[in-house]
Scaffold this motif. Structure first.
Motif, mmCIF file in Angstrom:
data_model
loop_
_atom_site.group_PDB
_atom_site.id
_atom_site.type_symbol
_atom_site.label_atom_id
_atom_site.label_comp_id
_atom_site.label_asym_id
_atom_site.label_seq_id
_atom_site.Cartn_x
_atom_site.Cartn_y
_atom_site.Cartn_z
ATOM 1 N N MET A 1 0.855 -1.171 -0.058
ATOM 2 C CA MET A 1 -0.061 0.019 0.020
ATOM 3 C C MET A 1 0.789 1.419 -0.170
ATOM 4 O O MET A 1 0.647 2.292 -0.616
ATOM 5 N N MET A 2 1.822 1.078 0.670
ATOM 6 C CA MET A 2 2.492 2.288 0.927
ATOM 7 C C MET A 2 3.342 2.811 -0.469
ATOM 8 O O MET A 2 3.641 3.763 -0.829
ATOM 9 N N ILE A 3 3.923 1.662 -1.134
ATOM 10 C CA ILE A 3 4.455 1.875 -2.621
ATOM 11 C C ILE A 3 3.344 2.621 -3.505
ATOM 12 O O ILE A 3 3.939 3.732 -4.152
ATOM 13 N N TRP A 4 2.144 2.358 -3.322
ATOM 14 C CA TRP A 4 1.170 3.062 -4.290
ATOM 15 C C TRP A 4 0.958 4.395 -3.767
ATOM 16 O O TRP A 4 0.743 5.393 -4.627
ATOM 17 N N PHE A 5 1.203 4.810 -2.563
ATOM 18 C CA PHE A 5 1.297 6.143 -2.077
ATOM 19 C C PHE A 5 2.437 6.840 -1.867
ATOM 20 O O PHE A 5 2.260 7.911 -1.208
ATOM 21 N N ALA A 6 3.466 6.299 -2.276
ATOM 22 C CA ALA A 6 4.781 7.126 -1.944
ATOM 23 C C ALA A 6 4.813 8.339 -2.472
ATOM 24 O O ALA A 6 4.187 8.744 -3.521
ATOM 25 N N GLY A 7 5.411 9.311 -1.929
ATOM 26 C CA GLY A 7 5.517 10.820 -2.091
ATOM 27 C C GLY A 7 6.358 11.129 -3.220
ATOM 28 O O GLY A 7 6.387 12.002 -3.661
ATOM 29 N N GLY A 8 7.395 10.114 -3.682
ATOM 30 C CA GLY A 8 8.202 10.503 -4.913
ATOM 31 C C GLY A 8 8.918 9.222 -5.183
ATOM 32 O O GLY A 8 8.708 8.223 -4.469
ATOM 33 N N GLU A 9 9.633 9.288 -6.279
ATOM 34 C CA GLU A 9 10.371 8.301 -6.922
ATOM 35 C C GLU A 9 11.344 7.669 -5.814
ATOM 36 O O GLU A 9 11.568 6.453 -5.468
ATOM 37 N N LYS A 10 12.010 8.605 -4.839
ATOM 38 C CA LYS A 10 13.145 8.134 -4.232
ATOM 39 C C LYS A 10 12.672 7.299 -2.995
ATOM 40 O O LYS A 10 12.984 6.320 -2.576
ATOM 41 N N GLU A 11 11.439 7.954 -2.531
ATOM 42 C CA GLU A 11 10.692 7.244 -1.431
ATOM 43 C C GLU A 11 10.127 5.607 -1.942
ATOM 44 O O GLU A 11 10.248 4.683 -1.018
ATOM 45 N N GLU A 12 9.498 5.657 -3.210
ATOM 46 C CA GLU A 12 9.105 4.483 -3.615
ATOM 47 C C GLU A 12 10.160 3.382 -3.637
ATOM 48 O O GLU A 12 9.701 2.237 -3.316
ATOM 49 N N LYS A 13 11.305 3.775 -4.079
ATOM 50 C CA LYS A 13 12.592 2.962 -4.319
ATOM 51 C C LYS A 13 12.766 2.413 -2.945
ATOM 52 O O LYS A 13 13.333 1.240 -2.775
ATOM 53 N N ASN A 14 12.853 3.215 -2.057
ATOM 54 C CA ASN A 14 13.237 2.873 -0.609
ATOM 55 C C ASN A 14 12.332 1.790 0.195
ATOM 56 O O ASN A 14 12.666 0.785 0.566
ATOM 57 N N ILE A 15 10.904 1.995 -0.330
ATOM 58 C CA ILE A 15 9.988 1.041 0.248
ATOM 59 C C ILE A 15 10.015 -0.019 -0.583
ATOM 60 O O ILE A 15 9.898 -1.188 0.050
ATOM 61 N N ARG A 16 10.038 -0.064 -1.893
ATOM 62 C CA ARG A 16 10.389 -1.415 -2.681
ATOM 63 C C ARG A 16 11.672 -1.967 -2.131
ATOM 64 O O ARG A 16 11.519 -3.481 -2.222
ATOM 65 N N LEU A 17 12.725 -1.488 -1.873
ATOM 66 C CA LEU A 17 13.851 -2.257 -1.415
ATOM 67 C C LEU A 17 13.550 -2.852 -0.043
ATOM 68 O O LEU A 17 13.791 -4.095 -0.011
ATOM 69 N N ASP B 1 14.582 8.795 -14.780
ATOM 70 C CA ASP B 1 14.900 9.967 -15.045
ATOM 71 C C ASP B 1 16.005 10.452 -14.081
ATOM 72 O O ASP B 1 15.774 10.762 -12.877
ATOM 73 N N LEU B 2 17.314 10.281 -14.477
ATOM 74 C CA LEU B 2 18.525 10.686 -13.655
ATOM 75 C C LEU B 2 18.862 11.981 -13.877
ATOM 76 O O LEU B 2 19.637 12.515 -13.117
ATOM 77 N N SER B 3 18.034 12.694 -14.785
ATOM 78 C CA SER B 3 18.335 14.223 -14.877
ATOM 79 C C SER B 3 18.268 15.286 -13.890
ATOM 80 O O SER B 3 18.686 16.161 -13.627
ATOM 81 N N LYS B 4 16.990 14.744 -12.896
ATOM 82 C CA LYS B 4 16.691 15.502 -11.865
ATOM 83 C C LYS B 4 17.494 15.141 -10.633
ATOM 84 O O LYS B 4 17.382 15.659 -9.601
ATOM 85 N N ILE B 5 18.514 14.193 -10.742
ATOM 86 C CA ILE B 5 19.310 13.623 -9.580
ATOM 87 C C ILE B 5 20.720 14.631 -9.609
ATOM 88 O O ILE B 5 21.287 14.414 -10.614
ATOM 89 N N SER B 6 21.268 15.061 -8.567
ATOM 90 C CA SER B 6 22.239 15.735 -8.308
ATOM 91 C C SER B 6 23.481 14.772 -8.595
ATOM 92 O O SER B 6 23.362 13.675 -8.229
ATOM 93 N N ASN B 7 24.483 15.223 -8.881
ATOM 94 C CA ASN B 7 25.834 14.582 -8.688
ATOM 95 C C ASN B 7 26.155 13.807 -7.543
ATOM 96 O O ASN B 7 26.755 12.953 -7.424
ATOM 97 N N ALA B 8 25.924 14.563 -6.285
ATOM 98 C CA ALA B 8 26.219 13.958 -4.995
ATOM 99 C C ALA B 8 25.323 12.663 -4.789
ATOM 100 O O ALA B 8 25.462 12.060 -3.976
ATOM 101 N N GLU B 9 23.877 12.956 -5.331
ATOM 102 C CA GLU B 9 23.011 11.808 -5.047
ATOM 103 C C GLU B 9 23.577 10.304 -6.083
ATOM 104 O O GLU B 9 23.003 9.405 -5.806
ATOM 105 N N ILE B 10 24.056 10.675 -7.125
ATOM 106 C CA ILE B 10 24.477 9.698 -8.268
ATOM 107 C C ILE B 10 25.323 8.397 -7.294
ATOM 108 O O ILE B 10 24.931 7.305 -7.459
#
Length: 167
Positions: free
Chosen positions: A30-46, A78-87
């Motif tokens: 359920m939390m995956i479906w309502f995740a606030g953004g891609e990063k949050e979704e990825k963490n929940i999926r992991l 979409d990696l264009s929205k990710i900073s170099n520090a986050e890469i």
């Protein structure tokens, strides 16, 4: 606003580990479906993948479900929205997710696929072993080498398993 309270409470219960694994799986789904953004979704999926991996010990079909979650957790569109520090953090997460996939394959006793998966990961070792002037991810490196040795032994390739860890 009420939904956020419910999700926060569910997350709190997950942290306390008071739910059954099946209940936790349902909440994470359920939390995956309502995740606030891609990063949050990825963490929940992991996180869900790790839970399904644990459930795979009693029902091997869960290893396949875990693999789906791990693949979803490391697939950034979409990696264009990710900073170099986050890469760098993403590279570490990707390596970790791939290591979990290899563990699932090992759990399914598909040792040939496990070995192929680990061999494909070797090209990414530089991202966690310090060669890219980043911090050495010692635990991930140890886990990778340990799993590689275990799978080589299962495949009766003892000489390779006993060699020094590939770096």
């Amino acid at each position: 606003k009420e939904f956020i309270k419910i999700v926060s409470r569910a997350n709190f219960l997950l942290e306390l580990d008071v739910l059954s694994p099946k209940e936790a799986d349902q909440i994470l789904e359920m939390m995956i479906w309502f995740a606030g953004g891609e990063k949050e979704e990825k963490n929940i999926r992991l996180r869900r993948g790790k839970l399904l991996y644990r459930l795979g010990e009693s029902d091997p079909a869960n290893y396949d479900r875990a693999i789906v979650e791990f693949k979803g957790a490391i697939d950034y569109k979409d990696l264009s929205k990710i900073s170099n520090a986050e890469i760098r953090q993403l590279q570490i997460k990707k390596f970790e997710g791939n290591l979990w996939i290899a563990r699932c394959l090992f759990g399914k006793k598909d040792f040939e696929k496990t070995l192929k998966h680990l061999q494909a990961m070797q090209s990414d070792l530089h991202q966690i072993d310090g060669r890219d002037s980043g911090k050495i991810e010692v635990e991930l490196l140890k886990e990778f080498n340990s799993l590689l040795k275990r799978v080589l032994r299962k495949l009766k390739r003892y000489d390779e398993a006993d060699e020094e860890a590939p770096l």
